[in-house]
Design an enzyme around this catalytic site. Structure first.
Site, PDB file in Angstrom:
ATOM      1  N   ASP A   8      -2.174   2.253 -13.354  1.00  0.00           N
ATOM      2  CA  ASP A   8      -2.963   1.480 -14.308  1.00  0.00           C
ATOM      3  C   ASP A   8      -4.141   0.901 -13.526  1.00  0.00           C
ATOM      4  OD1 ASP A   8      -3.623  -0.197 -16.633  1.00  0.00           O
ATOM      5  OD2 ASP A   8      -2.885  -1.828 -15.362  1.00  0.00           O
ATOM      6  N   ASP A  10      -6.889  -2.026 -14.768  1.00  0.00           N
ATOM      7  CA  ASP A  10      -7.125  -3.466 -14.887  1.00  0.00           C
ATOM      8  C   ASP A  10      -5.828  -4.246 -14.712  1.00  0.00           C
ATOM      9  OD1 ASP A  10     -10.086  -3.691 -15.856  1.00  0.00           O
ATOM     10  OD2 ASP A  10      -9.197  -2.062 -17.013  1.00  0.00           O
ATOM     11  N   ASP A 212       0.912  -3.468 -15.284  1.00  0.00           N
ATOM     12  CA  ASP A 212       0.996  -4.916 -15.464  1.00  0.00           C
ATOM     13  C   ASP A 212       1.101  -5.364 -16.918  1.00  0.00           C
ATOM     14  OD1 ASP A 212      -1.843  -4.251 -16.015  1.00  0.00           O
ATOM     15  OD2 ASP A 212      -2.069  -6.431 -16.143  1.00  0.00           O
TER      16      ASP A 212
END
Length: 273
Positions: A8, A10, A212
């Site tokens: 991932d 960001d 996240d």
């Protein structure tokens, strides 16, 4: 031994300033030197991530739009999935009780109807930006996803509205604390990574992945080794309590973990402070 690493961006691979840290860049190059296949698995648009890949000068597979698109090392589309036109039409034309900023994505770019202060800060590396349009005049065909941006409490209320209206016709998930997305049914990063693995003659057990937010959940739970960021949404940590938590994106924790994995894999890993 993992053969593919999926990241991932960001809140995971990128610093809070939405840039790649120097240590992270060095680590990605070290992975490539060890013949580890690299995949960026992100909610960002292809136009956005392609520029980042070019800046890195690294071969990387691109899973974009939260799994709605997969592109190969040369930029050719390997897989695509769109919202059903009926769902896109309903989401675009319904007057939702919860006030939010709405954003439509298709292969042509990112569209919204009002300027959004601060929204472009996340795209400093690529210069990718939204285009202002009357969204109700846009076609509901070939829409990859629809995104709502607002404070988290507002989006929680909107999620209830969307679920009541759409039922099981779409995948609704948080891609960030302030971002709620409507995606095609059964379309997510986990399904896209499985498709890529099949194409590369790999298994999901051959993969490691880092994330996240809730849009990373299916990917993290399906790979052989999934890692959750210390700064991750608490909902993600609660939904996958068996997965290890590493450090914060601010300290380039992905790089910290991978450097340990490449140099001293026989030792237990302790996240940096």
């Amino acid at each position: 031994m993992a053969r593919l690493a999926a990241f991932d961006m960001d809140g995971t691979l990128l610093l809070p300033t939405h840039r790649l840290g120097n240590e992270t860049i060095d680590t990605l190059h070290a992975l490539h030197q060890r013949d580890i296949t690299i995949a960026f698995a992100t909610g960002r648009h292809l136009m956005d991530v392609q520029v980042v890949r070019e800046q890195l000068t690294l071969p990387a597979w691109l899973i974009t739009g939260n799994g709605t698109r997969i592109h190969d090392l040369e930029g050719q589309q390997l897989f695509g999935c769109d919202l059903s036109s009926s769902v896109a039409e309903e989401v675009i034309h319904t007057h939702w009780q919860t006030p939010t900023s709405i954003h439509i994505f298709n292969d042509e770019g990112w569209f919204t109807d009002k300027p959004l202060l601060g929204a472009l800060e996340a795209h400093v590396m690529s210069g990718f930006h939204y285009q202002l349009r009357d969204l109700r005049q846009m076609s509901a065909h070939e829409v990859t996803k629809i995104c709502f941006i607002a404070p988290h409490e507002m989006l929680q209320a909107l999620k209830v509205e969307l679920q009541q209206a759409l039922g099981e016709r779409a995948n609704i998930c948080f891609s960030a604390w302030d971002c709620l997305e409507v995606l095609p049914l059964d379309c997510h990063k986990g399904a896209a990574l499985a498709h890529l693995c099949q194409h590369l003659s790999l298994s999901m057990a051959d993969c490691m992945a880092f994330g996240d937010a809730m849009n990373d959940r299916e990917m993290l739970e399906r790979v052989g080794s999934g890692f959750i960021m210390g700064n991750a949404m608490h909902q993600l940590k609660s939904s996958l309590p068996h997965l290890p938590i590493i450090g914060h994106c601010e300290t380039q924790a992905v790089s910290h973990y991978l450097n340990h994995w490449m140099s001293t894999p026989h030792l237990d890993y302790s996240p940096e402070c």
